[in-house]
Design an enzyme around this catalytic site. Structure first.
Site, PDB file in Angstrom:
ATOM      1  N   GLY A  57      32.130  25.277   1.554  1.00 47.85           N
ATOM      2  CA  GLY A  57      31.721  23.542   2.426  1.00 47.85           C
ATOM      3  C   GLY A  57      30.821  23.961   3.782  1.00 47.85           C
ATOM      4  N   CYS A  84      34.644  31.026  -0.034  1.00 48.27           N
ATOM      5  CA  CYS A  84      33.822  30.490   0.866  1.00 48.27           C
ATOM      6  C   CYS A  84      34.234  29.993   2.228  1.00 48.27           C
ATOM      7  CB  CYS A  84      32.558  30.046   0.479  1.00 48.27           C
ATOM      8  SG  CYS A  84      31.278  30.926   1.856  1.00 48.27           S
ATOM      9  N   TYR A  85      33.962  28.557   2.775  1.00 45.19           N
ATOM     10  CA  TYR A  85      34.484  28.497   3.743  1.00 45.19           C
ATOM     11  C   TYR A  85      36.099  27.973   3.111  1.00 45.19           C
ATOM     12  CZ  TYR A  85      35.844  24.270   6.463  1.00 45.19           C
ATOM     13  OH  TYR A  85      36.904  23.601   7.110  1.00 45.19           O
ATOM     14  N   HIS A 172      30.584  33.140  -4.416  1.00 43.47           N
ATOM     15  CA  HIS A 172      31.082  31.589  -5.679  1.00 43.47           C
ATOM     16  C   HIS A 172      30.515  32.117  -6.929  1.00 43.47           C
ATOM     17  CE1 HIS A 172      29.917  28.896  -2.205  1.00 43.47           C
ATOM     18  NE2 HIS A 172      29.754  29.998  -1.456  1.00 43.47           N
ATOM     19  N   GLU A 174      31.435  30.702  -9.144  1.00 47.42           N
ATOM     20  CA  GLU A 174      31.693  29.309 -10.056  1.00 47.42           C
ATOM     21  C   GLU A 174      30.078  29.475 -10.482  1.00 47.42           C
ATOM     22  OE1 GLU A 174      32.626  29.246  -6.770  1.00 47.42           O
ATOM     23  OE2 GLU A 174      31.093  27.799  -5.703  1.00 47.42           O
ATOM     24  N   ASP A 229      25.350   7.961 -22.290  1.00 48.26           N
ATOM     25  CA  ASP A 229      27.078   6.962 -22.316  1.00 48.26           C
ATOM     26  C   ASP A 229      27.228   5.885 -22.373  1.00 48.26           C
ATOM     27  OD1 ASP A 229      25.991   9.378 -20.416  1.00 48.26           O
ATOM     28  OD2 ASP A 229      25.715   7.809 -18.779  1.00 48.26           O
ATOM     29  N   LYS A 370      27.976  15.422 -17.540  1.00 50.77           N
ATOM     30  CA  LYS A 370      27.999  14.705 -18.995  1.00 50.77           C
ATOM     31  C   LYS A 370      28.050  15.430 -20.214  1.00 50.77           C
ATOM     32  CE  LYS A 370      23.373  12.110 -19.281  1.00 50.77           C
ATOM     33  NZ  LYS A 370      23.705  10.766 -19.273  1.00 50.77           N
TER      34      LYS A 370
END
Ligand code: XMP
Length: 514
Positions: A57, A84-85, A172, A174, A229, A370
């Site tokens: 964040g 991180c944060y 990170h 991810e 969608d 998605k």
């Protein structure tokens, strides 16, 4: 709703990668969902989550107004991974120190592994390259925490608590740029949290079909556009409620070439979903006459769509439900809870549907990203062509026509868009880019055709690369491809004498010209 039992909760502290953390965990086969940063510990326990990830964040943990999680979570027994944060929160909560870093680390960095346990179990590398984005760092570790890895600027780049239940990383895992990030997340999710694989699109399909078929009574109405969608949502609902689902395709006359025919072929004929086609092209064109302001055009398209839809619902009803293809990021961004949907979202695709139809809303895809919808669509038998199709704005070609929408400009826009799409497909570029299209305004330029000078329209071609449409870069197209597009447009689209290529990124431009 999906089983939260055994899942991973990601607490969102406003980091730009929060959704990405969820997607990565789901990619490992474990359901993960985003929750507000202050979700009470008791709620997470009651849901039966297997572990919690605290996202990054933009705030600083030492600022008074910074977001903090429920203190019980940091003292509790659920496994925690702070990124991180999120990491700095863990350090601070246990009596360590976090300060503004003497040197900020942004972008690629590398971490030397000191201890191959916990998050780093099974990693054979000496050093891993990883993605950093922070201006604060831990300067003193809490008692009992040990260091798993160091970076050039941080002696505490990855840490673990004495009981091996809490972890923190300054980088990170991810992000794709972090080497072996998936392995670290997998170590946390499976080894530390003990989560079990169970999240897959075939499981989702089975569960959702049985849930919808037992909970839905009465008829369901679904507006389909040919987009991914709404197509996937309608096929899924058709599986669950059969012909109690009625789809309607409203032809606004602002669609891409052959869109209605294509929907009729794959949805109605091949997949047997009941779809009715309403041709409202004249009404839309009449309503747009004389309008050139982009916002006004958008509003009119939205309003006429809602009117046509409402008329259809009233004359073909009664319906009990309205189905929408809302996706997970939309649900989170509009700040809605995960409770079964109760409000009609003013979806910008349909410009706000009538609220007085008193239909309940069903959103079968609202837990999905998605890429998950695409996999689900593939399992449901939707053609790859539909699943890979570029996004197309709700107001359609009306926003690709600058100034007034006239029949002539509409024809040119539609034909030129088709050429761009065809050439990119032929050249194998279509699936590599985010969007590719043509637009035009009222600009006329002088051209020569044969021996004659002739004034004609100028069409702009735009091809962009993007991850999420928030930012976009213009595509460095080959000269051969541009030449092919330009030649085909001027040869095949009557009234065009000039073609230009857009080389603006977003920001400052938006993707669509209006
Ligand atoms: P912009 O032009 O804002 O577009 O950079 C970002 C993405 O959104 C699509 N877009 C829309 N999609 N209804 C939609 O469903 C709309 O009114 C609309 N306007 C833009 C655009 O094609 C791009 O992918």
């Amino acid at each position: 709703m999906h089983q939260t039992d055994g899942s991973i909760a990601v607490l969102d502290f406003g980091g730009q990668y929060s959704h990405l953390i969820c997607r990565r965990v789901r990619g490992l086969g474990v359901y993960a969902a985003l929750f507000p940063f202050d979700t009470p510990y008791e709620t997470l326990k009651t849901m039966g989550v297997a572990g919690v990830i605290l996202s990054g964040g933009p705030a600083s943990v030492y600022d008074e107004s910074s977001p903090h999680p429920d203190g019980a979570l940091l003292r509790g027994s659920l496994p925690l991974l702070g990124i991180c944060y999120g990491y700095q929160l863990i350090v601070q909560a246990h009596g360590g120190e976090v300060q503004r870093a003497s040197r900020r680390e942004y972008g690629k960095s590398s971490v030397r592994i000191l201890d191959r346990s916990g998050l780093f179990e099974g990693l054979s590398q000496e050093k891993i390259s990883c993605w950093m984005s922070h201006s604060d760092s831990a300067t003193k570790l809490p008692e009992g925490m040990s260091v798993l890895g160091v970076s050039d600027n941080s002696p505490y780049a990855a840490v673990q608590s004495a009981d091996g239940r809490q972890f923190g990383v300054q980088f990170h895992p991810e992000v794709a740029h972090t080497e072996r990030g998936d392995a670290m997340l997998s170590n946390f999710v499976f080894n530390v949290c003990g989560a079990k694989k169970g999240w897959s699109m075939s499981n989702f399909l089975e569960e959702t079909v049985s849930e919808l078929s037992s909970s839905i009574e009465g008829r369901v109405l679904c507006a389909v556009s040919g987009g991914v969608d709404s197509s996937v949502a309608s096929v899924l609902l058709n599986r669950a409620v059969g012909d109690r689902l009625q789809c309607v395709f409203i032809d606004t006359g602002l669609l891409r070439e052959g869109e209605a025919a294509e929907v009729s072929k794959f949805l109605k004929e091949d997949l047997g979903v009941p779809v009715e086609f309403v041709d409202a092209a004249d009404l839309f064109l009449r309503s747009l006459k004389g309008l050139s302001d982009p916002e006004e055009k958008r509003k009119v398209v939205g309003r006429v769509f809602a009117d046509v839809f409402e008329h259809y619902a009233r004359t073909n009803g009664p319906f009990s439900y309205l189905a929408q293809g809302t996706l997970y990021p939309d649900v989170i961004e509009s700040g809605r809870s995960s409770a079964p949907a109760s409000v009609i979202k003013t979806h910008h695709n349909v410009g706000g549907l009538p609220k007085d139809l008193s239909l309940r809303v069903v959103e079968p895809l609202k837990a999905l990203y998605k890429d998950e919808v695409r996999s689900l669509g593939a399992i449901l038998g939707l053609p790859a062509r539909v699943l890979q199709r570029h996004p197309f704005p709700g107001p359609g070609l009306a926003v690709r026509i600058i100034g007034e929408v006239t029949p002539d400009k509409l024809r040119i826009c539609r034909q030129a868009n088709k050429v761009v799409e065809d050439v990119l497909l032929e050249d194998g570029v279509y699936n590599k880019v985010w969007q590719a299209f043509a637009y035009l305004g009222d600009d006329r330029v002088t051209g020569v055709l044969g021996d004659e000078r002739k004034v004609g329209y100028q069409v702009t071609v735009k091809v962009v690369e993007s991850q999420d449409a928030m930012t976009a870069d213009w595509y460095r197209a080959s000269h051969q491809m541009l030449e092919k597009i330009s030649n085909r447009i001027t040869n095949e689209v009557e009234g065009v004498v000039s073609v230009v290529y857009a080389i603006s990124s977003k920001p400052p431009a938006t993707i669509e010209p209006q």
